[in-house]
Design an enzyme around this catalytic site. Structure first.
Site, short mmCIF file in Angstrom:
data_model
loop_
_atom_site.label_atom_id
_atom_site.label_comp_id
_atom_site.label_asym_id
_atom_site.label_seq_id
_atom_site.Cartn_x
_atom_site.Cartn_y
_atom_site.Cartn_z
N GLN A 1 -6.35 -0.93 3.08
CA GLN A 1 -5.58 -0.58 4.28
C GLN A 1 -6.18 0.63 4.99
O GLN A 1 -6.46 1.65 4.37
CB GLN A 1 -4.12 -0.27 3.94
CG GLN A 1 -3.29 -0.12 5.21
CD GLN A 1 -1.87 0.34 4.98
OE1 GLN A 1 -1.64 1.46 4.57
NE2 GLN A 1 -0.91 -0.53 5.27
N LYS B 1 0.34 -4.21 9.35
CA LYS B 1 1.65 -3.92 8.77
C LYS B 1 2.40 -3.00 9.73
O LYS B 1 1.89 -1.95 10.11
CB LYS B 1 1.50 -3.25 7.40
CG LYS B 1 2.82 -3.06 6.65
CD LYS B 1 2.56 -2.55 5.22
CE LYS B 1 3.85 -2.55 4.40
NZ LYS B 1 4.81 -1.53 4.84
N PRO C 1 0.85 -1.19 0.00
CA PRO C 1 0.00 0.00 0.00
C PRO C 1 0.88 1.24 0.00
O PRO C 1 1.74 1.40 0.88
CB PRO C 1 -0.79 -0.13 1.31
CG PRO C 1 0.08 -0.95 2.20
CD PRO C 1 0.84 -1.88 1.31
N MET C 2 0.68 2.12 -0.97
CA MET C 2 1.48 3.35 -1.05
C MET C 2 0.55 4.53 -1.29
O MET C 2 -0.16 4.58 -2.30
CB MET C 2 2.52 3.24 -2.17
CG MET C 2 3.60 2.20 -1.90
SD MET C 2 4.80 2.04 -3.25
CE MET C 2 3.89 0.97 -4.39
N CYS D 1 3.54 3.33 8.96
CA CYS D 1 3.84 4.54 8.19
C CYS D 1 4.72 5.50 9.01
O CYS D 1 4.37 5.85 10.13
CB CYS D 1 2.56 5.25 7.76
SG CYS D 1 2.86 6.75 6.79
N ASN E 1 8.82 -7.63 4.16
CA ASN E 1 8.84 -6.39 3.39
C ASN E 1 10.16 -5.66 3.59
O ASN E 1 10.61 -5.49 4.72
CB ASN E 1 7.66 -5.52 3.85
CG ASN E 1 7.54 -4.20 3.10
OD1 ASN E 1 7.11 -3.21 3.66
ND2 ASN E 1 7.89 -4.17 1.84
N GLY E 2 10.76 -5.25 2.47
CA GLY E 2 12.00 -4.49 2.55
C GLY E 2 13.07 -5.01 1.62
O GLY E 2 13.53 -6.14 1.76
N ARG F 1 8.41 0.12 -3.40
CA ARG F 1 9.07 1.10 -4.26
C ARG F 1 9.60 0.52 -5.56
O ARG F 1 9.70 1.22 -6.57
CB ARG F 1 10.21 1.77 -3.48
CG ARG F 1 9.72 2.75 -2.41
CD ARG F 1 10.87 3.26 -1.56
NE ARG F 1 11.49 2.19 -0.79
CZ ARG F 1 12.74 2.23 -0.33
NH1 ARG F 1 13.49 3.29 -0.58
NH2 ARG F 1 13.22 1.24 0.38
#
Length: 326
Positions: free
Chosen positions: A68, A137, A14-15, A98, A198-199, A223
């Site tokens: 989200q 998250k 989610p961005m 976030c 994630n990452g 990203r």
């Protein structure tokens, strides 16, 4: 490996301002993977703010969408969760990672990692409010002096979360430095529910590596999908078949970009879509021939006829043997 009833181990991250309806539709059209919305503010959704309701409305999307939610008040989460379910959410994710200042200052996002009682109450509230799967998250911790991902993950499981996604950076890291995959592995070792890593997943190789290293059940890509939405489907296919993708040709990149911008135009209208398209054009042409000059030209364009022509002209003049690594 199957995560609950999801069809894929791969999740689109989610961005905010990115994973909107046009981006989700484009990503889904390019292959498999699990689609996640941009974050939805619960206070605005609970008030039934028209703009926020439109962001959360996924009823006519022909693929499952995890919506989200972000906020810091447990009481507001119940109504927001019910509204999100009514608006077509396949499952719900709670943003507790976030790092952005305006989110943190609202006692939301990664700020909740410093307040586990409130975080637990939020999860319990959402779980009780709807029969949908509820995930959380979060990050490694608030900063390197307060790394609490393992304890936080246990709390999420005890509060009723169906699965968790762990970003291997602290809030103080934002997106700098190398993600800590060891902390994700630690979380996985203590939980019974699925864990999504994630990452620093940027391609098929790193996707396979993070799963092997952490033993996580799935992975999330953020990203790396900017200017390359095909990566979600490519990684999904690779994990299922072992087949590496071919490089993306210049013509393929052009076609995806044109489709993306057309989607922005149809969803937002020209006045809003044209400014939005500029960031995407910059991402899609990154690393390609004469990209700097093209970006400078595109940012000065003020109508879509000129925008589409500029894209055609730019990509048609790139050497035919140029491509992007997948």
């Amino acid at each position: 490996m199957k995560i609950l009833d999801f069809d894929s181990q791969v999740f689109l991250a989610p961005m905010a301002g990115i994973t909107d309806r046009p981006f989700r539709a484009l990503t889904a059209s390019l292959g498999g993977g699990n689609i996640v919305s941009e974050m939805v503010a619960i206070n605005a959704l609970e008030r039934k703010n028209p703009k926020t309701c439109r962001i959360a409305d996924v009823r006519d999307e022909p693929y499952p969408v995890t919506v989200q939610l972000v906020g810091g008040e447990p009481l507001l989460f119940a109504e927001a969760a019910k509204l999100a379910a009514d608006l077509g959410a396949y499952s719900l994710d709670i943003n507790m990672g976030c790092p952005v200042k305006k989110i943190v200052n609202n006692h939301s996002g990664s700020a909740l990692m410093k307040d586990m009682p409130t975080a637990a109450k939020i999860i319990e509230t959402v779980v009780k409010a709807t029969p949908l799967k509820v995930s959380v998250k979060f990050r490694k911790g608030w900063d390197h002096e307060h790394v609490n991902a393992v304890e936080f993950a246990k709390m999420c499981e005890q509060s009723g979360a169906s699965y968790v996604t762990v970003h291997g950076r602290t809030r103080s890291d934002f997106y700098a430095g190398k993600a800590d995959w060891d902390i994700i592995a630690e979380v996985k070792s203590v939980l019974k529910i699925p864990v999504v890593a994630n990452g620093d997943v940027v391609d098929c190789k790193s996707a396979a590596e993070i799963l092997a290293y952490t033993q996580a059940d799935g992975l999330m890509i953020g990203r790396a999908a900017l200017g390359a939405p095909w990566i979600i489907g490519q990684v999904d296919n690779y994990l299922k078949t072992g087949q590496l993708p071919e490089k993306m040709s210049v013509n393929c990149i052009k076609q995806v970009l044109l489709k993306h911008i057309q989607g922005l135009l149809e969803y937002y209208g020209e006045k809003t879509a044209l400014p939005l398209s500029r960031k995407y054009v910059c991402w899609y042409c990154k690393g390609l021939h004469d990209a700097k000059r093209f970006r400078e030209t595109y940012t000065k364009i003020n109508d879509f006829d000129a925008a589409f022509k500029a894209i055609e002209d730019y990509f048609n003049n790139i050497p035919s043997d140029e491509s992007k690594e997948s």
